[in-house]
Design an enzyme around this catalytic site. Structure first.
Site, PDB file in Angstrom:
ATOM      1  N   LYS A 125      51.033  21.329  31.723  1.00 19.19           N
ATOM      2  CA  LYS A 125      50.656  22.732  31.473  1.00 19.19           C
ATOM      3  C   LYS A 125      49.600  22.798  30.374  1.00 19.19           C
ATOM      4  CE  LYS A 125      52.858  27.241  30.555  1.00 19.19           C
ATOM      5  NZ  LYS A 125      54.141  27.926  30.232  1.00 19.19           N
TER       6      LYS A 125
ATOM      7  N   SER B  28      59.671  30.713  31.643  1.00 14.79           N
ATOM      8  CA  SER B  28      58.413  30.246  32.234  1.00 14.79           C
ATOM      9  C   SER B  28      58.467  28.952  33.023  1.00 14.79           C
ATOM     10  CB  SER B  28      57.348  30.122  31.156  1.00 14.79           C
ATOM     11  OG  SER B  28      56.841  31.398  30.890  1.00 14.79           O
TER      12      SER B  28
ATOM     13  N   SER C 220      55.368  31.710  33.163  1.00 13.99           N
ATOM     14  CA  SER C 220      53.957  31.471  32.996  1.00 13.99           C
ATOM     15  C   SER C 220      53.484  30.089  33.471  1.00 13.99           C
ATOM     16  CB  SER C 220      53.599  31.635  31.520  1.00 13.99           C
ATOM     17  OG  SER C 220      54.236  30.662  30.735  1.00 13.99           O
TER      18      SER C 220
HETATM   19  N1  GLN Z   1      57.730  36.176  30.986  1.00 12.81           N
HETATM   20  C1  GLN Z   1      58.155  35.876  29.655  1.00 12.81           C
HETATM   21  C2  GLN Z   1      57.122  36.362  28.670  1.00 12.81           C
HETATM   22  O1  GLN Z   1      56.163  36.869  29.100  1.00 12.81           O
HETATM   23  C3  GLN Z   1      58.415  34.411  29.499  1.00 12.81           C
HETATM   24  C4  GLN Z   1      57.192  33.635  29.276  1.00 12.81           C
HETATM   25  C5  GLN Z   1      57.443  32.228  28.868  1.00 12.81           C
HETATM   26  O2  GLN Z   1      58.560  31.696  29.021  1.00 12.81           O
HETATM   27  N2  GLN Z   1      56.429  31.604  28.296  1.00 12.81           N
HETATM   28  O3  GLN Z   1      57.274  36.248  27.491  1.00 12.81           O
END
Ligand code: GLN
Length: 433
Positions: free
Chosen positions: A38, A137, A113
């Site tokens: 990532k 995410s 994400s």
């Molecule tokens: N959707 C969540 C957020 O926007 C989780 C994102 C993540 O785990 N990086 O914070």
């Protein structure tokens, strides 16, 4: 065995921000295996953007600890995957480099994400990838794309070299097509690193076992209630019945603190983000600012131009939540709610060995479907509790609705990642057979 791996994928889903056409590898347990990373995890000599214009063309001078471990294990690091900008999102649509599409249905989002990592694995471009999980995410894109994703116990995998979004919540973790591969990757990356002061020396080195006879599975009613698509709930209940058929027992548990989970999560993650993202100021990080302007003007111009809307929204929310006169009302209260959720899980995990529920309340959304931020945030309701509590949580594919994958989420006690892996493995082996 050592050499280079040629990598020129047909990236029709926009899973990668950067690809390495020749990736060196050495001897080891992952010798010659293509691994995608990532784009918020530092890779020496390979551009690392966090999905943001502000880090476009930033090349880290050092490897994240986990990347060093991958190299040592012989893996070929073939590219950096697309993501919501700084990890802020549930669909990968906030990336400055365009959205990733879901290989199961390209008119849908892959989740986020870590959507690029999930899509790269689901489309068979790589067998495994690293993601990060601050509030879901890893698990959300795993569920939406039909692959396996594990968010490790907080403190089990080093965050050294991970560009921070919300430090107290996030972990790097494995994503793969099978539980066995996810566990293999986890065995490589979960090693003690003294440079991450939030780590405990509890390395993971585990081969999954499908023997789950006598395992007590807690079913929290909150995970099957309001907002959860009844077809998703039913699919997940059927998956739990498969585990019962393998000798597991179910007990009803409750996480009453869940009703404050989302609010607490969004106060804490934005507060931490507002502080973490201050370093992108055109002096320490980010493109150089125009020195003819005053400091405030230059700083404002840069951040307005280079940060996307969602990132700016969250920096403002977090700055507000921490500001004098409000911190007690928001930040301190969120910490109380967080403590309650931790205690709820501690209690539930006395009556049960693991907890099961859906990973996401629905299947993957259409690209562009979620237009208001609140409805996007609401879809994180089933994943954020594990981050608030610091417990391990895995998502394993458990069926499809109209062709779209559904994820079964299994959560466990802190440092019992092996147990959730075994339960996921038992399920996977049973339905594959
Ligand atoms: N959707 C969540 C957020 O926007 C989780 C994102 C993540 O785990 N990086 O914070």
């Amino acid at each position: 065995m050592a050499g280079t791996l040629e990598f020129s994928p047909d990236d029709r889903y926009n899973a990668f921000i950067t690809t390495c056409s020749t990736a060196p590898f050495s001897d080891g347990t992952l010798a010659g295996i293509a691994v995608a990373v990532k784009d918020n995890i530092s890779t020496a000599g390979i551009e690392t953007t966090c999905g943001s214009k502000i880090l476009e063309s930033y090349v880290p001078p050092y490897d994240a600890y986990v990347v060093g471990l991958l190299r040592k294990a012989g893996a070929a690091i073939v590219g950096k995957t697309n993501m919501d900008e700084f990890g802020m999102g549930t669909t990968t649509e906030t990336s400055a480099f365009g959205p990733t599409k879901n290989p199961a249905d390209p008119s849908r989002v892959p989740g986020g994400s870590s959507g690029g990592s999930a899509a790269a694995v689901a489309a068979d471009l790589v067998p495994m990838a690293l993601g990060t999980d601050t509030g879901g995410s890893i698990r959300c894109p795993a569920a939406f794309c039909g692959i396996v994703g594990l968010k490790p116990t907080y403190g089990r995998v080093s965050r050294y070299g991970l560009i921070a979004y919300a430090n107290s919540l996030e972990q790097i973790g494995p994503m793969a097509r099978t539980v066995e591969d996810a566990s293999r990757l986890m065995s490589v990356i979960a090693k003690y690193d003294p440079r991450d002061s939030t780590m405990l020396d509890r390395p993971y080195d585990h081969r999954p076992s499908a023997d789950i006879a006598g395992l007590r599975i807690g079913i929290p009613e909150e995970y099957f209630g309001e907002g959860v698509d009844p077809r998703v709930a039913e699919t997940v209940r059927n998956a739990i019945a498969v585990l019962e058929g393998l000798g597991a027992e179910t007990v009803t548990v409750s996480i009453p603190g869940m009703r404050h989970a989302l609010a607490a999560y969004y106060v804490i993650c934005t507060s931490e983000a507002s502080s973490n993202l201050a370093r992108f100021d055109g002096v320490r990080y980010g493109p150089a600012v125009d020195t003819r302007k005053t400091w405030h003007e230059a700083y404002q111009d840069l951040r307005e131009e280079k940060f996307g809307t969602e990132v700016r929204r969250r920096v403002m929310l977090g700055t507000f939540a921490l500001s004098a006169g409000y911190a007690g009302r928001y930040y301190a209260k969120a910490q109380v709610a967080r403590r309650n959720i931790m205690q709820d899980f501690e209690r539930a995990l006395r009556d049960a060995d693991i907890i099961a529920g859906p990973t996401m309340p629905t299947v993957a959304f259409r690209l562009g479907e979620k237009t208001d931020p609140l409805s996007m945030y609401l879809s994180d309701i089933l994943t954020v509790p594990a981050n608030l509590a610091g417990i391990p949580a895995i998502s394993v594919p458990c069926g499809r609705i109209d062709g779209l994958p559904v994820g079964l989420q299994l959560m466990g006690r802190q440092f019992e990642d092996e147990r959730v892996v075994d339960a996921a493995y038992a399920y996977e082996q049973e339905v594959r057979a």
